[in-house]
Design a protein around this motif. Structure first.
Motif, mmCIF file in Angstrom:
data_model
loop_
_atom_site.group_PDB
_atom_site.id
_atom_site.type_symbol
_atom_site.label_atom_id
_atom_site.label_comp_id
_atom_site.label_asym_id
_atom_site.label_seq_id
_atom_site.Cartn_x
_atom_site.Cartn_y
_atom_site.Cartn_z
ATOM 1 N N CYS A 27 2.636 -40.175 -33.077
ATOM 2 C CA CYS A 27 2.088 -41.495 -33.393
ATOM 3 C C CYS A 27 0.732 -41.398 -34.098
ATOM 4 O O CYS A 27 -0.208 -40.820 -33.555
ATOM 5 C CB CYS A 27 1.947 -42.320 -32.115
ATOM 6 S SG CYS A 27 1.345 -43.988 -32.402
ATOM 7 N N PRO A 28 0.607 -41.996 -35.283
ATOM 8 C CA PRO A 28 -0.673 -41.961 -35.984
ATOM 9 C C PRO A 28 -1.668 -43.020 -35.475
ATOM 10 O O PRO A 28 -2.804 -43.068 -35.936
ATOM 11 C CB PRO A 28 -0.281 -42.254 -37.434
ATOM 12 C CG PRO A 28 0.933 -43.099 -37.324
ATOM 13 C CD PRO A 28 1.665 -42.590 -36.104
ATOM 14 N N PHE A 29 -1.254 -43.859 -34.528
ATOM 15 C CA PHE A 29 -2.107 -44.933 -34.034
ATOM 16 C C PHE A 29 -2.942 -44.532 -32.813
ATOM 17 O O PHE A 29 -3.715 -45.323 -32.310
ATOM 18 C CB PHE A 29 -1.261 -46.169 -33.701
ATOM 19 C CG PHE A 29 -0.478 -46.669 -34.883
ATOM 20 C CD1 PHE A 29 -1.105 -47.325 -35.921
ATOM 21 C CD2 PHE A 29 0.887 -46.462 -34.955
ATOM 22 C CE1 PHE A 29 -0.388 -47.785 -37.019
ATOM 23 C CE2 PHE A 29 1.617 -46.910 -36.038
ATOM 24 C CZ PHE A 29 0.971 -47.572 -37.080
ATOM 25 N N ARG A 71 -1.868 -49.710 -26.755
ATOM 26 C CA ARG A 71 -0.827 -49.918 -25.756
ATOM 27 C C ARG A 71 -0.991 -49.027 -24.539
ATOM 28 O O ARG A 71 -0.331 -49.222 -23.539
ATOM 29 C CB ARG A 71 0.558 -49.693 -26.378
ATOM 30 C CG ARG A 71 0.981 -50.927 -27.149
ATOM 31 C CD ARG A 71 1.455 -50.648 -28.547
ATOM 32 N NE ARG A 71 0.669 -49.751 -29.353
ATOM 33 C CZ ARG A 71 -0.374 -50.120 -30.109
ATOM 34 N NH1 ARG A 71 -0.770 -51.342 -30.120
ATOM 35 N NH2 ARG A 71 -1.016 -49.252 -30.848
ATOM 36 N N ALA A 72 -1.836 -48.020 -24.603
ATOM 37 C CA ALA A 72 -2.034 -47.110 -23.461
ATOM 38 C C ALA A 72 -3.524 -46.884 -23.275
ATOM 39 O O ALA A 72 -4.035 -45.788 -23.497
ATOM 40 C CB ALA A 72 -1.302 -45.794 -23.703
ATOM 41 N N LYS A 73 -4.217 -47.903 -22.869
ATOM 42 C CA LYS A 73 -5.679 -47.821 -22.747
ATOM 43 C C LYS A 73 -6.118 -46.772 -21.724
ATOM 44 O O LYS A 73 -7.178 -46.187 -21.853
ATOM 45 C CB LYS A 73 -6.239 -49.185 -22.396
ATOM 46 C CG LYS A 73 -6.037 -50.189 -23.503
ATOM 47 C CD LYS A 73 -7.085 -51.248 -23.453
ATOM 48 C CE LYS A 73 -6.799 -52.342 -24.440
ATOM 49 N NZ LYS A 73 -7.209 -52.073 -25.769
ATOM 50 N N SER A 74 -5.315 -46.553 -20.691
ATOM 51 C CA SER A 74 -5.689 -45.540 -19.700
ATOM 52 C C SER A 74 -5.482 -44.131 -20.231
ATOM 53 O O SER A 74 -6.008 -43.178 -19.677
ATOM 54 C CB SER A 74 -4.874 -45.735 -18.419
ATOM 55 O OG SER A 74 -3.502 -45.514 -18.677
ATOM 56 N N GLY A 75 -4.714 -43.993 -21.306
ATOM 57 C CA GLY A 75 -4.562 -42.701 -21.947
ATOM 58 C C GLY A 75 -3.130 -42.235 -22.073
ATOM 59 O O GLY A 75 -2.223 -42.750 -21.431
#
Length: 123
Positions: free
Chosen positions: A78-80, A97-101
């Motif tokens: 994923c480039p994002f 979409r995955a702020k926690s990592g």
């Protein structure tokens, strides 16, 4: 992914027991992946039924459509994503979409597959 099961039946009629054996062998080999069960119908001459279940998978989103085609991606593709630099996270990357990592080996999210489907990922 929506999964449904359908029971299938195959009837086999033969003139002799030897012919029925050959028909059963050939048809069981053809349907081997479904593990057919033999139901004898010897009261009606030399005949039998093969009964088996067939599984159907219906995609419910973009990710499912890619998986059915045999294409799978991870967050590493994923480039994002962007690096986490504060050192407190156990993950190396973050995104909206995955702020926690996330990490490179985690399955990509449906949002990524939607972008990929629209051609917005690898421009």
């Amino acid at each position: 992914m929506k999964r449904t099961k359908a029971t299938r039946y195959v009837g086999l009629d033969a003139r002799s027991a030897a012919e029925l054996g050959e028909l059963l062998t050939a048809k069981c080999e053809e349907l081997r992946e479904f593990k057919p069960e033999i139901v004898w119908n010897l009261g009606n001459g030399n005949s039998a039924f093969l009964v088996y279940d067939e599984l159907f998978e219906e995609p419910e989103n973009a990710k499912d459509r890619f998986i059915l085609k045999g294409e799978t991606y991870t967050c590493g593709d994923c480039p994002f994503k962007y690096p986490i630099t504060d050192g407190r996270s156990r993950h190396r990357w973050a995104c909206e979409r995955a702020k926690s990592g996330t990490d490179e080996d985690i399955d990509a999210c449906n949002w990524f597959y939607e972008k990929l489907e629209k051609g917005e990922v690898f421009e």
